[in-house]
Design a protein around this motif. Structure first.
Motif, PDB file in Angstrom:
ATOM      1  N   ALA A  16       6.632  -7.559  -6.244  1.00  0.00           N
ATOM      2  CA  ALA A  16       7.127  -6.761  -7.380  1.00  0.00           C
ATOM      3  C   ALA A  16       6.544  -5.352  -7.338  1.00  0.00           C
ATOM      4  CB  ALA A  16       6.784  -7.452  -8.694  1.00  0.00           C
ATOM      5  N   LEU A  17       5.264  -5.256  -6.947  1.00  0.00           N
ATOM      6  CA  LEU A  17       4.625  -3.940  -6.858  1.00  0.00           C
ATOM      7  C   LEU A  17       5.265  -3.083  -5.769  1.00  0.00           C
ATOM      8  CD1 LEU A  17       0.959  -5.143  -7.306  1.00  0.00           C
ATOM      9  CD2 LEU A  17       2.165  -3.606  -8.864  1.00  0.00           C
ATOM     10  N   LEU A  18       5.698  -3.714  -4.671  1.00  0.00           N
ATOM     11  CA  LEU A  18       6.390  -2.969  -3.622  1.00  0.00           C
ATOM     12  C   LEU A  18       7.657  -2.327  -4.177  1.00  0.00           C
ATOM     13  CD1 LEU A  18       6.782  -2.189  -0.607  1.00  0.00           C
ATOM     14  CD2 LEU A  18       8.055  -4.337  -0.350  1.00  0.00           C
ATOM     15  N   CYS A  19       8.396  -3.060  -5.013  1.00  0.00           N
ATOM     16  CA  CYS A  19       9.611  -2.512  -5.629  1.00  0.00           C
ATOM     17  C   CYS A  19       9.279  -1.287  -6.468  1.00  0.00           C
ATOM     18  CB  CYS A  19      10.293  -3.563  -6.493  1.00  0.00           C
ATOM     19  SG  CYS A  19      10.898  -4.994  -5.566  1.00  0.00           S
ATOM     20  N   GLU A  20       8.186  -1.379  -7.236  1.00  0.00           N
ATOM     21  CA  GLU A  20       7.777  -0.237  -8.053  1.00  0.00           C
ATOM     22  C   GLU A  20       7.353   0.947  -7.179  1.00  0.00           C
ATOM     23  OE1 GLU A  20       4.924  -1.145 -11.115  1.00  0.00           O
ATOM     24  OE2 GLU A  20       5.705  -3.181 -11.351  1.00  0.00           O
ATOM     25  N   GLU A  21       6.727   0.642  -6.046  1.00  0.00           N
ATOM     26  CA  GLU A  21       6.197   1.705  -5.190  1.00  0.00           C
ATOM     27  C   GLU A  21       7.295   2.498  -4.486  1.00  0.00           C
ATOM     28  OE1 GLU A  21       3.354   2.032  -1.237  1.00  0.00           O
ATOM     29  OE2 GLU A  21       2.811   0.632  -2.837  1.00  0.00           O
ATOM     30  N   LEU A  65      -0.692   3.506  -7.975  1.00  0.00           N
ATOM     31  CA  LEU A  65       0.661   4.059  -7.893  1.00  0.00           C
ATOM     32  C   LEU A  65       0.797   5.313  -8.752  1.00  0.00           C
ATOM     33  CD1 LEU A  65       2.888   0.831  -7.978  1.00  0.00           C
ATOM     34  CD2 LEU A  65       2.084   2.126  -5.999  1.00  0.00           C
ATOM     35  N   ALA A  66       0.150   5.311  -9.921  1.00  0.00           N
ATOM     36  CA  ALA A  66       0.214   6.475 -10.806  1.00  0.00           C
ATOM     37  C   ALA A  66      -0.491   7.681 -10.203  1.00  0.00           C
ATOM     38  CB  ALA A  66      -0.409   6.132 -12.163  1.00  0.00           C
ATOM     39  N   MET A  67      -1.363   7.449  -9.221  1.00  0.00           N
ATOM     40  CA  MET A  67      -2.082   8.543  -8.545  1.00  0.00           C
ATOM     41  C   MET A  67      -1.475   8.835  -7.181  1.00  0.00           C
ATOM     42  SD  MET A  67      -6.046   7.714  -9.502  1.00  0.00           S
ATOM     43  CE  MET A  67      -6.565   7.408 -11.192  1.00  0.00           C
ATOM     44  N   ASP A  68      -0.192   8.495  -7.008  1.00  0.00           N
ATOM     45  CA  ASP A  68       0.548   8.782  -5.771  1.00  0.00           C
ATOM     46  C   ASP A  68       0.025   7.979  -4.588  1.00  0.00           C
ATOM     47  OD1 ASP A  68       2.019  10.681  -7.223  1.00  0.00           O
ATOM     48  OD2 ASP A  68       0.570  12.251  -6.777  1.00  0.00           O
ATOM     49  N   GLY A  69      -0.535   6.801  -4.861  1.00  0.00           N
ATOM     50  CA  GLY A  69      -1.064   5.962  -3.806  1.00  0.00           C
ATOM     51  C   GLY A  69      -0.170   4.771  -3.528  1.00  0.00           C
ATOM     52  N   THR A  70      -0.768   3.715  -2.939  1.00  0.00           N
ATOM     53  CA  THR A  70      -0.030   2.510  -2.563  1.00  0.00           C
ATOM     54  C   THR A  70      -0.742   1.274  -3.096  1.00  0.00           C
ATOM     55  OG1 THR A  70       0.739   1.167  -0.677  1.00  0.00           O
ATOM     56  CG2 THR A  70      -1.253   2.459  -0.331  1.00  0.00           C
ATOM     57  N   CYS A  71       0.025   0.207  -3.297  1.00  0.00           N
ATOM     58  CA  CYS A  71      -0.538  -1.049  -3.804  1.00  0.00           C
ATOM     59  C   CYS A  71      -1.266  -1.826  -2.707  1.00  0.00           C
ATOM     60  CB  CYS A  71       0.545  -1.913  -4.439  1.00  0.00           C
ATOM     61  SG  CYS A  71       1.800  -2.520  -3.278  1.00  0.00           S
ATOM     62  N   THR A  72      -1.106  -1.419  -1.443  1.00  0.00           N
ATOM     63  CA  THR A  72      -1.831  -2.081  -0.356  1.00  0.00           C
ATOM     64  C   THR A  72      -2.051  -1.114   0.795  1.00  0.00           C
ATOM     65  OG1 THR A  72      -1.809  -3.870   1.280  1.00  0.00           O
ATOM     66  CG2 THR A  72       0.342  -3.123   0.473  1.00  0.00           C
TER      67      THR A  72
END
Length: 496
Positions: free
Chosen positions: A458-463, A440-447
């Motif tokens: 929870a990661l989706l919320c952050e994304e 996410l910090a590199m402008d990517g996605t958790c999946t």
């Protein structure tokens, strides 16, 4: 943590736990009573033999291939057509029973667990291939049809469906998770290859996302409902048919293996191959740990260094140009000479070894289980995230060989963990959280392709942020106001 609370706080915490336990117990009792009431209705709709209360059947349908624990449904039904799916959904809706669609159970994020009990709709009996239009390059299939079954059916037509996640998954299930795989760099993901969907909503209504029977190659008519349901993981409706794009089988295919001195060199080669416009069909990265595991498991003998598996599709003449350009680029990055797999048997053996990476990783520690992470970043950030992730693995003393669809910026750590070691399980959980946040910090996605399921809510919320989550929740509430469709997945309601 409990010991650090004051006596009054401990009492409040205990009271709250008791209230939650009482509410859950009441909810379970109410739901089981509702299930008892509807069993005769289920049997009258799809037949006595297609309704199961057996513990083994329920447990089989309460777990996928992820590390999430089994959450069996209260009952499993096996509808044979969309009319039965609709009728069963109406009964569930009238009795407030959760609905969990089930294809082949090959998911990797806990997407089929019945976290609130309810009714599992196992769709394996709906296995018809319908409406093949070879001249239009499309076909419609039911949810019991897997990708291998479709390609076997298409064998004599000169057509194929190239999206290949590795597992022989249900095509409608692949649409539900927006799956992809090794061929996505050339042919796209499920999102680009689904043209229309038939979907049963929670109240039994049947809709066609692009209009009944419609299959244009492109459209700009109205909201893109098809792509709303692609990737929805059963939380908005049950996909009962999907219309798919097909492709001509290439005149020629050739695969190659190339070893590199570093991760940077392998990824730089990938970027340069794509930048020169080579229509590479597959370009897969395996780190030194992964290639060593594949060598041992699949009886191969490739150098134990960062490695690319490549495949080229096209005419004989175009392949010569593609291969020449790719070889020139890999040599400029200190890559080895290509080791070729030209005939179908050798090529299939090579790609079977890649698809068996999961089992190769597990074989590194017999008796342990594998868990696959799944992140995706912009291509230019791929070397950095892989290097940082390998460093994290070493410092954490975890076993996690890396394999990835580098042409898409998507890679997986195949974590091998002792399921009976709570400390190691906790360390793996912390590692996967760090990896996702690194992406996410590199402008990517958790999946990139496994979906959200239970583990990444929870990661989706952050994304995507709270406002996008509110929009998603609004869509969910509009299509499924009772929160009956696969509850507890993707979106994280307050009570969960």
């Amino acid at each position: 943590m409990w010991l650090n609370l004051t006596p009054s706080r401990r009492l409040l915490s205990l009271r709250w736990s008791l209230i939650q336990y009482r509410n859950i117990t009441l909810e379970n009792t109410t739901r089981k009573a509702a299930v008892d009431k509807v069993l005769s209705a289920f049997r009258s709709i799809c037949g006595k033999d297609n309704v199961s209360l057996g513990e083994a059947i329920r447990e089989q349908h309460g777990k996928d291939e992820s590390v999430h624990r089994c959450r069996p449904p209260d009952v499993v039904v096996f509808p044979r057509c969309v009319e039965e799916v609709s009728a069963l959904a109406k009964v569930c809706h009238d009795h407030n029973l959760p609905i969990i669609p089930f294809g082949t159970g090959t998911g990797l994020e806990g997407g089929v667990g019945a976290v609130k009990g309810g009714v599992c709709f196992s769709l394996r009996n709906m296995d018809q291939i319908l409406d093949l239009h070879p001249e239009d390059f499309d076909v419609t299939v039911e949810p019991g049809v897997t990708r291998k079954a479709l390609n076997a059916y298409l064998r004599d037509t000169g057509l194929w469906f190239p999206v290949d996640p590795g597992a022989d998954a249900s095509l409608c299930g692949m649409a539900a998770t927006s799956a992809s795989g090794t061929n996505a760099v050339r042919y796209g993901t499920m999102r680009e290859n689904v043209m229309n969907l038939e979907v049963v909503l929670s109240n039994g209504t049947v809709i066609h996302t692009a209009g009944k029977g419609r299959r244009p190659r492109k459209t700009s008519a109205g909201y893109n409902l098809t792509n709303l349901f692609v990737g929805s993981e059963g939380t908005l409706g049950i996909i009962t048919k999907t219309t798919l794009r097909l492709y001509g089988v290439p005149e020629a295919m050739v695969s190659a293996v190339c070893s590199f001195p570093s991760v940077q060199a392998a990824v730089d080669s990938t970027l340069q191959i794509l930048q020169t416009g080579v229509p590479i069909a597959r370009i897969e990265f395996l780190d030194d740990v992964m290639i060593d595991a594949c060598n041992k498991f699949s009886s191969l003998s490739y150098p134990v260094t960062p490695t690319l598996f490549l495949e080229f599709h096209g005419s004989e003449r175009s392949l010569e140009e593609q291969v020449s350009t790719a070889e020139e680029i890999t040599h400029s990055n200190e890559g080895s000479d290509f080791q070729w797999a030209r005939d179908a048997e050798t090529r299939n053996r090579l790609w079977k070894a890649r698809h068996d990476a999961w089992y190769a990783a597990q074989a590194l520690r017999p008796g342990c289980k594998a868990y696959s992470t799944d992140v995706c970043v912009p291509l230019s950030r791929l070397p950095q995230i892989i290097v940082e992730t390998k460093k994290d693995l070493l410092e954490s003393r975890l076993t996690g060989p890396i394999a990835g669809h580098v042409g898409d910026g998507n890679f997986h750590c195949l974590m091998v963990v002792d399921p009976n070691d709570p400390d190691e399980l906790h360390q793996v959980h912390l590692f996967t959280e760090r990896l996702a946040r690194r992406a996410l910090a590199m402008d990517g996605t958790c999946t990139g392709e496994h979906g959200v399921g239970l583990g990444k809510r929870a990661l989706l919320c952050e994304e995507v942020g709270p406002l996008a989550i509110q929009v998603m929740q609004g869509l969910k509430d509009s299509l499924d106001p009772g929160n009956l469709m696969n509850p507890g997945k993707i979106l994280q309601r307050g009570e969960l």
